[in-house]
Design an enzyme around this catalytic site. Structure first.
Site, PDB file in Angstrom:
ATOM      1  N   LEU A 102      19.740  87.936 -11.161  1.00  0.00           N
ATOM      2  CA  LEU A 102      18.588  87.781 -12.041  1.00  0.00           C
ATOM      3  C   LEU A 102      17.352  88.240 -11.276  1.00  0.00           C
ATOM      4  CD1 LEU A 102      19.009  84.223 -13.667  1.00  0.00           C
ATOM      5  CD2 LEU A 102      19.490  86.433 -14.725  1.00  0.00           C
ATOM      6  N   ASP A 103      16.374  88.767 -11.992  1.00  0.00           N
ATOM      7  CA  ASP A 103      15.122  89.125 -11.352  1.00  0.00           C
ATOM      8  C   ASP A 103      14.483  87.881 -10.734  1.00  0.00           C
ATOM      9  OD1 ASP A 103      15.346  91.771 -12.176  1.00  0.00           O
ATOM     10  OD2 ASP A 103      14.298  91.384 -14.061  1.00  0.00           O
ATOM     11  N   ARG A 104      13.695  88.087  -9.706  1.00  0.00           N
ATOM     12  CA  ARG A 104      13.058  86.972  -9.001  1.00  0.00           C
ATOM     13  C   ARG A 104      12.243  86.091  -9.946  1.00  0.00           C
ATOM     14  NH1 ARG A 104       9.057  87.598  -3.702  1.00  0.00           N
ATOM     15  NH2 ARG A 104       8.562  85.380  -3.484  1.00  0.00           N
ATOM     16  N   ARG A 142      13.613  93.274 -20.859  1.00  0.00           N
ATOM     17  CA  ARG A 142      12.171  93.478 -20.680  1.00  0.00           C
ATOM     18  C   ARG A 142      11.730  94.823 -21.268  1.00  0.00           C
ATOM     19  NH1 ARG A 142      11.664  92.501 -14.383  1.00  0.00           N
ATOM     20  NH2 ARG A 142       9.428  92.744 -14.783  1.00  0.00           N
TER      21      ARG A 142
END
Length: 222
Positions: free
Chosen positions: A51-53, A147
């Site tokens: 997952l993105d930060r 996104r």
């Protein structure tokens, strides 16, 4: 920041990753999930996906190489079911929709991408601001797919510094005290690599995300 253990057995560990943590050690990134797990469990701790930060939610780690390889194949072959919640700017139009706009990889290659979106709630702060709470099921796993798709239809995720709108991000930072993307992996289902039985995982978003959702009016969809 501390992780929450959602599930564990001899083959895998599933956790809730808080926003702001990386999956594995990165220079200058601070706390990471893999290091915290290694402090609590013996043996290998191998990330299966990421997952993105700035995104919170469910992440799975394998405890042996053979289970990591099997789980990674499930993700690559799209044999997992993922559910995300997102809060986006503006009022979502058109009810449940499937977004199919192709996306480009890091290398510039055009790739097919499919994201199913269902509105769950709406927030209105007249006259200058509104937002929508969305439930999202990506059928493909392209880089930054959710996104990018939401930005492409004019509904960027609030708090997203890369794909969002600066005025909207400033509004939620000021009024909701949120300064990261409001995106959370809340559901994940896949076949257990050893037992071959379906394994379903669920998790609530971080507290800042939940505080924002308390402001929303639920949308009824027939």
């Amino acid at each position: 920041m501390k992780i929450r253990i959602l599930y564990e057995d001899d083959e895998l560990i599933a956790v809730h990753k808080p926003a702001g943590m990386t999956i594995y050690p990165e220079a200058g990134a601070g706390a990471d999930v893999q290091t915290q797990l290694k402090q609590r469990f013996r043996g290998a701790i191998l990330p299966v996906h990421r997952l993105d930060r700035g995104t919170c939610g469910i992440v799975v780690f394998a405890r042996e190489v053979q289970w990591a390889q099997k789980l990674q194949r499930l993700f690559l072959k799209r044999q997992t079911a993922k559910v995300y919640w997102a809060v986006v700017g503006g009022e979502w139009e058109g009810g449940a929709r499937t977004l199919r706009e192709p996306l480009r990889s890091k290398e510039g290659e055009e790739q097919s991408a499919v994201t199913r979106v269902r509105p769950r709630g709406v927030y209105r702060a007249k006259p200058d601001f509104s937002a929508s709470w969305l439930e999202i099921e990506p059928e493909t796993g392209r880089f930054h797919q959710i996104r990018k798709h939401l930005k492409g239809v004019g509904s960027p995720i609030l708090g997203d510094p890369q794909y969002g709108k600066k005025p909207w991000n400033e509004w939620v930072a000021r009024h909701w005290r949120v300064s990261r993307p409001l995106l959370s992996a809340v559901g994940l289902e896949f076949q257990h690599p050893r037992t071959l039985r379906p394994l379903r995982l669920e998790s609530q978003p971080d507290p800042d995300f939940l505080r924002a959702l308390q402001l929303f009016e639920m949308i009824q969809i027939n």
